[in-house]
Design an enzyme around this catalytic site. Structure first.
Site, PDB file in Angstrom:
ATOM      1  N   GLY A  33     -52.043 -51.987  -3.600  1.00 16.24           N
ATOM      2  CA  GLY A  33     -52.247 -51.904  -2.456  1.00 16.24           C
ATOM      3  C   GLY A  33     -51.739 -53.206  -1.729  1.00 16.24           C
ATOM      4  N   ASN A  34     -52.237 -53.779  -0.522  1.00 18.59           N
ATOM      5  CA  ASN A  34     -52.069 -54.943   0.151  1.00 18.59           C
ATOM      6  C   ASN A  34     -53.156 -55.579   0.667  1.00 18.59           C
ATOM      7  OD1 ASN A  34     -51.845 -53.900   3.065  1.00 18.59           O
ATOM      8  ND2 ASN A  34     -50.432 -52.497   2.163  1.00 18.59           N
ATOM      9  N   ARG A  35     -52.937 -56.762   1.329  1.00 15.57           N
ATOM     10  CA  ARG A  35     -54.015 -57.400   1.894  1.00 15.57           C
ATOM     11  C   ARG A  35     -54.255 -57.093   3.382  1.00 15.57           C
ATOM     12  NH1 ARG A  35     -54.851 -62.639  -0.458  1.00 15.57           N
ATOM     13  NH2 ARG A  35     -54.349 -63.515   1.437  1.00 15.57           N
TER      14      ARG A  35
END
Ligand code: CTP
Ligand code: CA
Length: 235
Positions: A33-35
């Site tokens: 995932g990412n932020r």
């Protein structure tokens, strides 16, 4: 006109906004995932609705509350996001790609949870394959036509060779979109914060710097840049 007291200059228009961050599953319990929190995209969807647009928000794992008065399509992976955006983009006047779309996904998705064994030499390696570029696909699909207006985002950290601005200009040219919202990011900048500092790069060479302000104000300024790009309404 101050923010919140704007004309309904998107009345009769259809606007699609993607927001949040996609997640690419490794197994039933893990993902890459990412932020991205989705905050800027949600602010854009809310602002477009307030200005009279019919808004579809394609939402990937938002960490902020959903805005009211917009249609929401929840998605998980980049491929799901692509499908939802392409579907919603049919007949749309504007598509804003604010989502952080995973560039790569694991080549294989395990059916069962990946387990450790007693042999560290058998630890897995993850091979990645490229996801489709949704933004480029949208630009290519309109095949020279000017509708919908396509807006991209770029989160850049800069690198030793090139400034954030240079990277943004190159990305705008590469993507072929009409407007690029350029965002300098780092571990404590840009993500999950209520404020943002951006530069709006137009395909016509225009450039507008927006000093750190709320993501709501950034949303209004992005829409201010989009409105003059709209084709005359069909009446
Ligand atoms: N984007 C997209 N599909 C992807 C990746 C990105 O539509 N598979 C969109 C994002 O929503 C954003 C824009 O492209 O609007 C720029 O994303 P960014 O990650 O900054 O650009 P990339 O082309 O992926 O380049 P980079 O290698 O810098 O990540
Ligand atoms: Ca990327």
């Amino acid at each position: 006109l101050g923010v919140g007291a704007r004309r309904r200059d998107l009345a009769g228009r259809r606007v699609v906004v993607s927001a949040g961050g996609t997640r690419e599953p490794l197994d039933p319990v893990r993902f890459l995932g990412n932020r991205s929190s989705g905050r800027q995209g949600v602010a854009l969807a809310a602002a477009a609705a307030a200005r009279g647009a019919a808004v579809t928000l394609v939402a990937a794992h938002l960490e902020v509350p959903l805005p009211s008065g917009v249609d929401v399509v929840a998605v998980g992976t980049a491929e799901q996001l692509r499908e939802a955006v392409v579907t919603a983009a049919t007949g749309a006047d504007v598509v804003v790609m604010a989502a952080a779309v995973a560039d790569f996904r694991p080549a294989e998705r395990a059916e069962a949870k990946i387990k450790k064994t007693d042999d560290p030499a058998a630890d897995p390696e993850i091979r990645l394959v490229r996801n489709p570029d949704v933004l480029r696909g949208l630009v290519e699909a309109r095949a020279g036509a000017r509708t919908p207006v396509v807006v991209g985002f770029a989160a850049e950290t800069g690198d030793p060779g090139r400034s954030v601005l240079q990277l943004g200009r190159e990305k705008l040219a590469r993507k072929g979109c009409d407007l690029l919202v350029l965002n300098e990011v780092g571990e404590t900048r840009g993500f999950a914060t209520p404020t943002n500092a951006v530069t709006l790069l137009g395909a016509d060479g225009t450039e507008r710097e927006v000093a750190e302000t709320s993501k709501d104000v950034v949303a209004e300024l992005v829409l201010d840049a989009v409105v003059p790009m709209l084709a005359p309404p069909i009446s």
